[in-house]
Scaffold this motif. Structure first.
Motif, mmCIF file in Angstrom:
data_model
loop_
_atom_site.group_PDB
_atom_site.id
_atom_site.type_symbol
_atom_site.label_atom_id
_atom_site.label_comp_id
_atom_site.label_asym_id
_atom_site.label_seq_id
_atom_site.Cartn_x
_atom_site.Cartn_y
_atom_site.Cartn_z
ATOM 1 N N SER A 5 0.829 -1.072 -0.089
ATOM 2 C CA SER A 5 -0.124 0.034 -0.041
ATOM 3 C C SER A 5 0.689 1.070 -0.153
ATOM 4 O O SER A 5 0.514 2.308 -0.573
ATOM 5 C CB SER A 5 -0.959 -0.056 1.268
ATOM 6 O OG SER A 5 -0.430 0.042 2.508
ATOM 7 N N ASP A 8 1.671 1.722 -3.750
ATOM 8 C CA ASP A 8 0.514 2.170 -4.228
ATOM 9 C C ASP A 8 0.155 3.554 -3.897
ATOM 10 O O ASP A 8 -0.216 4.497 -4.948
ATOM 11 C CB ASP A 8 -0.707 1.137 -3.825
ATOM 12 C CG ASP A 8 -1.877 1.577 -4.397
ATOM 13 O OD1 ASP A 8 -2.166 2.282 -5.545
ATOM 14 O OD2 ASP A 8 -3.098 0.854 -3.932
ATOM 15 N N TYR A 9 0.064 4.085 -2.686
ATOM 16 C CA TYR A 9 -0.216 5.463 -2.335
ATOM 17 C C TYR A 9 0.647 6.406 -2.990
ATOM 18 O O TYR A 9 0.469 7.550 -3.208
ATOM 19 C CB TYR A 9 -0.717 5.588 -0.861
ATOM 20 C CG TYR A 9 -1.764 5.049 -0.582
ATOM 21 C CD1 TYR A 9 -3.065 5.601 -1.021
ATOM 22 C CD2 TYR A 9 -2.090 3.972 0.380
ATOM 23 C CE1 TYR A 9 -4.497 5.234 -0.777
ATOM 24 C CE2 TYR A 9 -3.163 3.460 0.748
ATOM 25 C CZ TYR A 9 -4.416 3.904 0.085
ATOM 26 O OH TYR A 9 -5.907 3.544 0.311
ATOM 27 N N ARG A 12 -0.361 6.983 -6.103
ATOM 28 C CA ARG A 12 -1.522 7.742 -6.597
ATOM 29 C C ARG A 12 -1.213 9.158 -6.004
ATOM 30 O O ARG A 12 -1.760 10.137 -6.830
ATOM 31 C CB ARG A 12 -2.437 7.326 -5.469
ATOM 32 C CG ARG A 12 -3.188 5.905 -5.614
ATOM 33 C CD ARG A 12 -4.029 5.811 -4.996
ATOM 34 N NE ARG A 12 -4.378 3.864 -4.874
ATOM 35 C CZ ARG A 12 -5.614 3.668 -4.594
ATOM 36 N NH1 ARG A 12 -6.369 4.110 -4.148
ATOM 37 N NH2 ARG A 12 -5.464 2.015 -4.438
ATOM 38 N N ALA A 13 -0.336 9.519 -5.298
ATOM 39 C CA ALA A 13 0.092 10.698 -4.920
ATOM 40 C C ALA A 13 0.705 11.554 -6.063
ATOM 41 O O ALA A 13 0.459 12.660 -6.268
ATOM 42 C CB ALA A 13 1.169 10.691 -3.706
ATOM 43 N N ALA A 32 -3.661 13.217 1.124
ATOM 44 C CA ALA A 32 -4.129 12.180 2.072
ATOM 45 C C ALA A 32 -5.724 12.343 2.107
ATOM 46 O O ALA A 32 -6.335 11.240 1.957
ATOM 47 C CB ALA A 32 -3.692 12.630 3.472
ATOM 48 N N TYR A 35 -7.474 10.627 -1.045
ATOM 49 C CA TYR A 35 -7.173 9.064 -1.325
ATOM 50 C C TYR A 35 -7.520 8.543 0.179
ATOM 51 O O TYR A 35 -7.587 7.301 0.255
ATOM 52 C CB TYR A 35 -5.848 8.525 -1.655
ATOM 53 C CG TYR A 35 -5.685 8.859 -2.918
ATOM 54 C CD1 TYR A 35 -6.323 8.502 -4.140
ATOM 55 C CD2 TYR A 35 -4.443 9.764 -3.252
ATOM 56 C CE1 TYR A 35 -5.899 8.764 -5.384
ATOM 57 C CE2 TYR A 35 -4.112 10.255 -4.631
ATOM 58 C CZ TYR A 35 -4.775 9.704 -5.718
ATOM 59 O OH TYR A 35 -4.640 10.030 -6.985
ATOM 60 N N VAL A 37 -6.755 8.442 3.090
ATOM 61 C CA VAL A 37 -5.276 7.666 4.041
ATOM 62 C C VAL A 37 -4.964 8.653 5.135
ATOM 63 O O VAL A 37 -5.195 9.980 4.976
ATOM 64 C CB VAL A 37 -4.203 7.113 3.028
ATOM 65 C CG1 VAL A 37 -3.875 8.553 2.282
ATOM 66 C CG2 VAL A 37 -3.291 6.361 3.661
ATOM 67 N N MET A 42 0.696 9.352 4.729
ATOM 68 C CA MET A 42 1.077 10.136 3.534
ATOM 69 C C MET A 42 2.562 10.975 3.828
ATOM 70 O O MET A 42 3.229 11.102 2.744
ATOM 71 C CB MET A 42 0.028 11.166 3.077
ATOM 72 C CG MET A 42 0.084 11.626 1.729
ATOM 73 S SD MET A 42 0.551 10.529 0.400
ATOM 74 C CE MET A 42 -1.151 9.601 0.399
#
Length: 141
Positions: A5, A8-9, A12-13, A32, A35, A37, A42
């Motif tokens: 993750s 993954d994040y 995405r960021a 953050a 998404y 999270v 983050m």
């Protein structure tokens, strides 16, 4: 192969920042929130991306974060290499008694290299340029 993750994040960021107008700043809190999270998670992700040169952090009243280089120069494979622990199996002699004769680690290593080679064909720009559905979802216009 499944990415953590964290990676993954991280991707995405970067996608979020690449979707903003060039040079535009955002905040860790905003990314953050987009998404869903935790901000603390983050912060760690952005710190890693910053160390690798993908993100630039600017301190101060008008500070924030933005891409550290143009989106067309950021290859997805490089980001995964810098963020992801790519060891699929534990081949230490303490853990496995066939390590010295094992061919599985070679097959897995080849698979990881093929995976990364495929990701190297895609840049961050490929993921965001003229992607109106993405802009709409991220509320970026």
């Amino acid at each position: 192969m499944q990415l953590t993750s964290f990676t993954d994040y991280g991707l995405r960021a970067l996608i979020y920042m690449a979707s903003l107008p060039e040079g535009c700043m955002t905040s860790i809190s905003e990314v953050a929130e987009v998404y869903n999270v935790s901000r603390n998670h983050m912060v760690k992700i952005i710190n890693q991306l910053s160390k690798a040169g993908y993100v630039t952090a600017v301190r101060g009243k008008n500070g924030g974060i933005r891409l550290g280089k143009p989106a067309q120069e950021i290859r997805v494979g490089d980001v995964v290499r810098d963020m992801e622990p790519l060891s699929l199996v534990n081949c230490s002699h303490e853990f496995c008694n066939i390590t010295s004769a094992c061919r599985l680690k070679l097959a897995l290593s080849g698979a990881v290299q093929s995976f990364l080679h495929e990701l190297d064909k895609t840049t961050l720009a490929d993921l965001v340029v003229e992607n109106k559905p993405l802009y709409k979802l991220l509320l970026v216009e």
